[in-house]
Design an enzyme around this catalytic site. Structure first.
Site, PDB file in Angstrom:
ATOM      1  N   GLU A  83       0.807  -1.225   0.000  1.00  0.00           N
ATOM      2  CA  GLU A  83       0.000   0.000   0.000  1.00  0.00           C
ATOM      3  C   GLU A  83       0.841   1.276   0.000  1.00  0.00           C
ATOM      4  O   GLU A  83       0.571   2.211   0.749  1.00  0.00           O
ATOM      5  CB  GLU A  83      -0.971  -0.017   1.197  1.00  0.00           C
ATOM      6  CG  GLU A  83      -1.892  -1.220   1.168  1.00  0.00           C
ATOM      7  CD  GLU A  83      -2.747  -1.374   2.430  1.00  0.00           C
ATOM      8  OE1 GLU A  83      -2.771  -0.453   3.255  1.00  0.00           O
ATOM      9  OE2 GLU A  83      -3.381  -2.429   2.574  1.00  0.00           O
ATOM     10  N   ASN A 108       1.913  -5.129  -3.153  1.00  0.00           N
ATOM     11  CA  ASN A 108       0.529  -5.484  -2.789  1.00  0.00           C
ATOM     12  C   ASN A 108      -0.274  -4.220  -2.463  1.00  0.00           C
ATOM     13  O   ASN A 108       0.205  -3.354  -1.721  1.00  0.00           O
ATOM     14  CB  ASN A 108       0.591  -6.389  -1.548  1.00  0.00           C
ATOM     15  CG  ASN A 108      -0.738  -7.008  -1.173  1.00  0.00           C
ATOM     16  OD1 ASN A 108      -1.426  -7.578  -2.011  1.00  0.00           O
ATOM     17  ND2 ASN A 108      -1.111  -6.909   0.094  1.00  0.00           N
ATOM     18  N   HIS A 153     -10.458  -6.241  -1.386  1.00  0.00           N
ATOM     19  CA  HIS A 153     -11.425  -5.958  -0.315  1.00  0.00           C
ATOM     20  C   HIS A 153     -12.562  -5.193  -0.979  1.00  0.00           C
ATOM     21  O   HIS A 153     -12.421  -4.007  -1.301  1.00  0.00           O
ATOM     22  CB  HIS A 153     -10.799  -5.092   0.784  1.00  0.00           C
ATOM     23  CG  HIS A 153      -9.735  -5.795   1.550  1.00  0.00           C
ATOM     24  ND1 HIS A 153     -10.018  -6.832   2.415  1.00  0.00           N
ATOM     25  CD2 HIS A 153      -8.397  -5.626   1.588  1.00  0.00           C
ATOM     26  CE1 HIS A 153      -8.878  -7.267   2.960  1.00  0.00           C
ATOM     27  NE2 HIS A 153      -7.888  -6.559   2.467  1.00  0.00           N
ATOM     28  N   GLU A 210      -6.315 -10.803  -0.773  1.00  0.00           N
ATOM     29  CA  GLU A 210      -7.024 -10.543   0.486  1.00  0.00           C
ATOM     30  C   GLU A 210      -8.533 -10.436   0.286  1.00  0.00           C
ATOM     31  O   GLU A 210      -9.198  -9.613   0.916  1.00  0.00           O
ATOM     32  CB  GLU A 210      -6.524  -9.221   1.126  1.00  0.00           C
ATOM     33  CG  GLU A 210      -5.027  -9.145   1.295  1.00  0.00           C
ATOM     34  CD  GLU A 210      -4.546  -7.900   2.047  1.00  0.00           C
ATOM     35  OE1 GLU A 210      -5.381  -7.170   2.628  1.00  0.00           O
ATOM     36  OE2 GLU A 210      -3.324  -7.662   2.053  1.00  0.00           O
ATOM     37  N   ASP A 266     -12.320 -10.235   0.481  1.00  0.00           N
ATOM     38  CA  ASP A 266     -13.532 -10.372   1.292  1.00  0.00           C
ATOM     39  C   ASP A 266     -14.581  -9.448   0.700  1.00  0.00           C
ATOM     40  O   ASP A 266     -14.260  -8.549  -0.071  1.00  0.00           O
ATOM     41  CB  ASP A 266     -13.301 -10.140   2.799  1.00  0.00           C
ATOM     42  CG  ASP A 266     -12.550  -8.871   3.136  1.00  0.00           C
ATOM     43  OD1 ASP A 266     -12.561  -7.918   2.328  1.00  0.00           O
ATOM     44  OD2 ASP A 266     -11.951  -8.814   4.224  1.00  0.00           O
TER      45      ASP A 266
HETATM   46  O1  G3I Z   1      -2.502  -7.686  19.013  1.00  0.00           O
HETATM   47  C1  G3I Z   1      -2.883  -6.430  19.580  1.00  0.00           C
HETATM   48  C2  G3I Z   1      -3.233  -6.605  21.000  1.00  0.00           C
HETATM   49  O2  G3I Z   1      -2.073  -7.001  21.721  1.00  0.00           O
HETATM   50  C3  G3I Z   1      -3.786  -5.292  21.537  1.00  0.00           C
HETATM   51  O3  G3I Z   1      -4.194  -5.455  22.846  1.00  0.00           O
HETATM   52  C4  G3I Z   1      -4.963  -4.814  20.709  1.00  0.00           C
HETATM   53  C5  G3I Z   1      -5.500  -3.478  21.156  1.00  0.00           C
HETATM   54  O4  G3I Z   1      -6.099  -2.775  20.111  1.00  0.00           O
HETATM   55  O5  G3I Z   1      -4.540  -4.684  19.392  1.00  0.00           O
HETATM   56  C6  G3I Z   1      -4.066  -5.892  18.808  1.00  0.00           C
HETATM   57  O6  G3I Z   1      -3.597  -5.638  17.556  1.00  0.00           O
HETATM   58  C7  G3I Z   1      -4.569  -5.422  16.549  1.00  0.00           C
HETATM   59  C8  G3I Z   1      -4.333  -6.419  15.455  1.00  0.00           C
HETATM   60  O7  G3I Z   1      -5.174  -6.153  14.350  1.00  0.00           O
HETATM   61  C9  G3I Z   1      -4.584  -7.850  15.915  1.00  0.00           C
HETATM   62  O8  G3I Z   1      -5.905  -8.028  16.256  1.00  0.00           O
HETATM   63  C10 G3I Z   1      -4.379  -4.009  16.020  1.00  0.00           C
HETATM   64  O9  G3I Z   1      -4.749  -3.068  17.005  1.00  0.00           O
HETATM   65  C11 G3I Z   1      -5.229  -3.800  14.780  1.00  0.00           C
HETATM   66  O10 G3I Z   1      -4.892  -2.549  14.194  1.00  0.00           O
HETATM   67  C12 G3I Z   1      -4.923  -4.895  13.773  1.00  0.00           C
HETATM   68  O11 G3I Z   1      -5.730  -4.697  12.644  1.00  0.00           O
HETATM   69  C13 G3I Z   1      -5.238  -5.323  11.473  1.00  0.00           C
HETATM   70  C14 G3I Z   1      -4.981  -4.283  10.404  1.00  0.00           C
HETATM   71  O12 G3I Z   1      -4.576  -4.906   9.192  1.00  0.00           O
HETATM   72  C15 G3I Z   1      -3.871  -3.327  10.838  1.00  0.00           C
HETATM   73  O13 G3I Z   1      -3.945  -2.181  10.202  1.00  0.00           O
HETATM   74  C16 G3I Z   1      -6.268  -6.323  10.986  1.00  0.00           C
HETATM   75  O14 G3I Z   1      -6.387  -7.396  11.943  1.00  0.00           O
HETATM   76  C17 G3I Z   1      -5.856  -6.897   9.646  1.00  0.00           C
HETATM   77  O15 G3I Z   1      -6.887  -7.683   9.120  1.00  0.00           O
HETATM   78  C18 G3I Z   1      -5.573  -5.762   8.668  1.00  0.00           C
HETATM   79  O16 G3I Z   1      -5.109  -6.336   7.469  1.00  0.00           O
HETATM   80  C19 G3I Z   1      -4.881  -5.430   6.377  1.00  0.00           C
HETATM   81  C20 G3I Z   1      -3.709  -5.982   5.590  1.00  0.00           C
HETATM   82  O17 G3I Z   1      -2.592  -6.181   6.421  1.00  0.00           O
HETATM   83  C21 G3I Z   1      -3.348  -5.062   4.436  1.00  0.00           C
HETATM   84  N1  G3I Z   1      -4.515  -4.805   3.607  1.00  0.00           N
HETATM   85  C22 G3I Z   1      -5.704  -4.350   4.290  1.00  0.00           C
HETATM   86  C23 G3I Z   1      -6.072  -5.321   5.418  1.00  0.00           C
HETATM   87  C24 G3I Z   1      -7.346  -4.896   6.112  1.00  0.00           C
HETATM   88  O18 G3I Z   1      -7.193  -3.664   6.732  1.00  0.00           O
END
Ligand code: G3I
Length: 356
Positions: free
Chosen positions: A165, A206, A242, A272, A274
């Site tokens: 990105e 990507n 997405h 990715e 969905d």
């Molecule tokens: O693991 C921590 C945890 O320790 C903490 O307590 C908690 C508090 O908020 O956060 C947890 O981390 C989160 C993580 O997901 C795991 O659940 C992050 O805050 C959260 O920001 C993170 O979101 C991920 C996001 O990328 C990050 O920007 C999503 O799960 C994930 O699906 C998403 O994936 C992205 C791809 O990498 C790139 N393309 C878009 C896609 C969707 O946004």
């Protein structure tokens, strides 16, 4: 899902099919699914990769999650575990535990792994977000990060999302810390360093929103064309996919985009997918049918367009998805519902894989 539960579920689908209640809107479809095998069986039979993003927490704790994953997919990608924040939490500390567990699970079950990702503007460690670095310092940090992570998994990752990105919605390079401190050559350097660390891994750029033919995909095309011309070791483009029921790309436009990327000598992976349904029109059944059609359309385009070699969804059960919904507007973007029952989208993806 345990084998017993799978057999019960499949038997139920056969009965429903016989009664005229069918998946993806056509009679007999459930029976056909039973006969034709899992998504993985269908993909293997045609030498294709069908994959899903994996979250460490359910992989460790949920047997049904693990069983479904290994039954249905021959490729995985860690949803978060390999990102810079989780894997490189302090300047001299790397935390490989969660990512190692996902890679070991994949290897134990004969699945390939996509690595996601090495450079991104999100999920960066606090020490980078809060740091003040010169260009040379940040180049050294990035080099150390890429070398350490890619060498750690050398020979075990089929493809890396090296840069994720980097292009903003305007089509210009995103003005994040990498661009503003290092300059645009951070992208070429990242690919060169990844190639040095694991020469056999396929290296991908990507991004989202550039699946069809539009300003974003033009910008992605221009970026990767320039990289090829400069001799940068790039092998492919990941189209995230997405999408939502409202405004999906057309299959023709996605095909044209895959073909032009392929003409540069690059592969494409759908990385990715969905499909959000919360903004769609109609009843829930109608929305799930429309969602299924989109999975079918996008998988079919990938399968029939030669440069496209893999199709991955961002998760696989609606029990675990990054898509959030406002109260009263629930969502269900994936192939299995929260109880791991097949959704119409599952049948539709199988239909695409079964067709020749
Ligand atoms: O693991 C921590 C945890 O320790 C903490 O307590 C908690 C508090 O908020 O956060 C947890 O981390 C989160 C993580 O997901 C795991 O659940 C992050 O805050 C959260 O920001 C993170 O979101 C991920 C996001 O990328 C990050 O920007 C999503 O799960 C994930 O699906 C998403 O994936 C992205 C791809 O990498 C790139 N393309 C878009 C896609 C969707 O946004």
């Amino acid at each position: 899902m345990s084998k017993v539960r799978y057999v019960i579920l499949v038997s139920l689908m056969v009965v429903l099919s016989a009664c005229g209640t069918v998946l993806h809107g056509s009679a007999g479809r459930a029976t056909e699914i039973v006969e034709r095998g899992s998504l993985r069986d269908l993909a293997v039979a045609r030498g294709f990769y069908i994959g899903a993003a994996v979250a460490f927490a359910p992989l460790s704790a949920n047997e049904e999650y693990r069983d479904t994953l290994k039954r249905e997919f021959n490729m995985v990608v860690p949803e978060n575990a390999m990102k810079m924040g989780p894997i490189h939490p302090q300047p001299t500390t790397y935390s490989f535990g969660a990512a190692d567990a996902i890679v070991k699970f994949a290897e134990a079950n004969g699945m390939k792994v996509r690595g996601h990702n090495l450079v991104w503007h999100e999920q960066m460690p606090e020490w980078i977000k809060g740091g003040k670095f010169t260009r040379d310092e940040l180049l050294n940090i990035l080099h150390d990060h890429i070398k350490t992570v890619v060498e750690h998994y050398k020979g075990r990752i089929l493809a890396w999302d090296v840069v994720n990105e980097a292009i903003g919605d305007s089509g210009a390079l995103r003005n994040d810390v990498w661009l503003s401190v290092i300059g645009p050559d951070y992208i070429d350097n990242a690919f060169r360093w990844a190639h040095e660390a694991d020469p056999k891994a396929k290296l991908f750029y990507n991004d989202y929103g550039g699946e069809g033919m539009n300003g974003k995909s033009n910008a992605i095309y221009t970026l990767v064309k320039g990289m090829k011309e400069r001799g940068v070791p790039i092998d492919g483009v990941g189209l995230q996919m997405h999408i939502s029921l409202n405004n999906p790309p057309s299959a023709d436009a996605v095909q044209a985009n895959i073909e032009r990327i392929g003409a540069l000598g690059l592969q494409v992976h759908i990385t990715e997918m969905d499909v959000k349904i919360q903004d769609g029109a109609g009843t829930l059944d109608e929305k799930l049918a429309a969602q299924a059609q989109l999975y079918y359309d996008m998988a079919s385009v990938c399968l029939k367009t030669d440069p496209c070699k893999a199709f991955l969804t961002w998760g696989f059960t609606d029990q675990y998805t990054w898509i959030t919904s406002p109260p009263g507007r629930p969502d269900a973007p994936l192939l299995f519902d929260k109880t791991y029952a097949f959704k119409p989208a599952y049948g539709a993806l199988g239909d695409a894989l079964a067709e020749r």
